[in-house]
Every structure is written in C-alpha cells, then in structure tokens.
Scaffold this motif. Structure first.
Motif, mmCIF file in Angstrom:
data_model
loop_
_atom_site.group_PDB
_atom_site.id
_atom_site.type_symbol
_atom_site.label_atom_id
_atom_site.label_comp_id
_atom_site.label_asym_id
_atom_site.label_seq_id
_atom_site.Cartn_x
_atom_site.Cartn_y
_atom_site.Cartn_z
ATOM 1 N N TYR A 249 70.339 17.384 64.226
ATOM 2 C CA TYR A 249 69.474 17.881 63.157
ATOM 3 C C TYR A 249 67.956 17.972 64.098
ATOM 4 O O TYR A 249 67.440 19.044 63.636
ATOM 5 N N ARG B 39 72.926 20.815 50.823
ATOM 6 C CA ARG B 39 71.933 21.477 51.000
ATOM 7 C C ARG B 39 70.764 20.629 50.629
ATOM 8 O O ARG B 39 69.849 20.387 51.291
ATOM 9 N N VAL C 96 70.432 17.951 53.411
ATOM 10 C CA VAL C 96 69.573 18.523 54.628
ATOM 11 C C VAL C 96 68.117 18.504 54.344
ATOM 12 O O VAL C 96 67.175 18.049 55.161
ATOM 13 N N GLN C 97 67.864 19.034 53.238
ATOM 14 C CA GLN C 97 66.347 19.169 52.621
ATOM 15 C C GLN C 97 65.872 17.683 52.593
ATOM 16 O O GLN C 97 64.640 17.487 52.807
ATOM 17 N N GLU D 77 66.445 26.993 54.253
ATOM 18 C CA GLU D 77 67.755 27.574 54.150
ATOM 19 C C GLU D 77 68.431 27.890 55.255
ATOM 20 O O GLU D 77 69.596 27.526 55.391
ATOM 21 N N PHE E 273 69.550 24.850 57.058
ATOM 22 C CA PHE E 273 70.601 24.276 56.307
ATOM 23 C C PHE E 273 71.832 25.050 56.944
ATOM 24 O O PHE E 273 73.002 24.295 57.065
#
Length: 221
Positions: A25, A72, A75-76, A91, A94
């Motif tokens: 990440y 999504r 991840v956010q 985005e 992601f």
C-alpha cells in the motif's frame, strides 16, 4: 461414507502474500500521491478490514460489484486512517492495488502446495472454496495450480462469504457434493474450521507455520 470431495481455501492455505500489505500500500500509494508509513497502513488495513465485515451482496445487482465496492471502501478507509498525506487520485490508487492483487507477482505458493495438490487431485474431487472474488480463477491459472481443481467456488460467484451458512450451502450445491462426503481445508479458525463444522463438513485446520498442507494427507490416510 468415505471422503470423495475436498474444498480448499485459497489465501493462507495454498498461497500467501509476497510482501506485507503495508509495504504494498505504501509503495503503490506513493505512486499515486498518497503518502503514509507502511506500519501505519498495515495497522489501518487490519483494523478497517475487521470493521467493514464482508461485502453487502444483497445491495448490488451483481455479486462482483459488491466485492469491488467493498475493496474500494477498504482502500480509502485504510489510507485515511493512516493519516496519509494526499495529493493524488484515490480511485487511481485503488485501481492499481486491485489489479496488483489480481496478478501472480503479488503472491507465492507455499513450498508444499504443488506436491500435495498433485497427490490428492488424482484421488479426490478438488474445489476451491474461498472468500476471494472474481480475480481468483485467472490468478490460479497464473500460479499454475488451476488444473488441480474441478471448479473455483468464490464469494463473488456464490453471492455469500464464509462464515455464512449460505456460502457452504452454495458450494456444496455447485460441486454436486454432500457435506458428509466432503473435507474442507483452511487456515482461519472461524471462517474455515467453525463455518465448515456448522455446515456439517469435516475440516483440516492449518495453523501455519506449525502445520502445513501435509496435514491433509494425514487426515485422509
């Protein structure tokens, strides 16, 4: 009746990540303007993974849409929880992560996986039974183990996730198998062992690194 069908979990059972989630990440996030320490991202990912539960399949027309929306959101939430400094497109970040984990380069087979699968797939009907999503079938092909399985039964396809009883009900139906003739192999005590037992399916609980897939051959002996 003797066991004639084997269900295998995927991640943590047949293969594992090549690098910790936090490192991946941090690396891909930085490429898209999201900066955070790997340790902070690792902790944030694990915390948010537990909080978010599993995808809400009933709210989407297609199960795979629920999976994508869930990832999504995860991840956010992970980057925001890690107090990342943002100057890019979340985005795009992601999408990069979602595609990364769809490829074999993100994963590595356990040392004994291929040998054990070779031994059992000629004697038993073998299926994947995993909380992964539609990325899993092509991933198994890339990892070189898809040919050992008659089918890949994953959450996006079944519209349910372990430990929901609907998952194993759907898996048994798709595999044309009976619970009493099936053995499930997995590493998670709740999602695999307890969920399978609740469904009336015998299980082999892997506790890596103390045990490995060789335990399957011992259970079938």
């Amino acid at each position: 009746m003797p066991i004639n069908t084997l269900f295998f979990d995927a991640v943590g059972t047949l293969f594992a990540l090549r690098e910790p989630v936090g490192q991946t990440y941090a690396r891909l996030g930085a490429e898209h303007g999201w900066l955070a320490e790997p340790d902070h991202l690792e902790a944030a990912f694990r915390a948010n993974f537990q909080v978010l539960g599993r995808p809400a399949y009933s709210f989407y027309r297609e199960a795979d849409q629920a999976e994508v929306a869930w990832w999504r959101e995860l991840v956010q939430a992970t980057f925001l929880s890690a107090t990342a400094r943002a100057s890019g497109d979340i985005e795009a970040c992601f999408q990069a992560l979602f595609q990364h984990y769809a490829r074999a380069e993100a994963w590595q087979l356990y040392p004994e996986t291929e040998e054990v699968l070779e031994a059992v797939s000629s004697r038993y009907r073998c299926f994947i039974a995993s909380n992964f999503d539609k990325r899993l079938p092509p991933l198994l092909e890339e990892l070189g183990i898809a040919h050992h399985f008659q089918d890949c039964l994953h959450s996006s396809r079944l519209g349910a996730s372990k430990p929901s009883p609907a998952f194993f009900e759907g898996a048994l139906l798709a595999a044309s198998a009976r619970a009493q003739d099936t053995l499930h192999v997995g590493d998670d005590p709740k999602l695999d062992q307890e969920a399978a037992t609740t469904a009336g399916i015998a299980s082999v609980h892997l506790m890596r690194p103390q045990t490995s897939l060789w335990s399957v051959l011992q259970a079938l002996a």
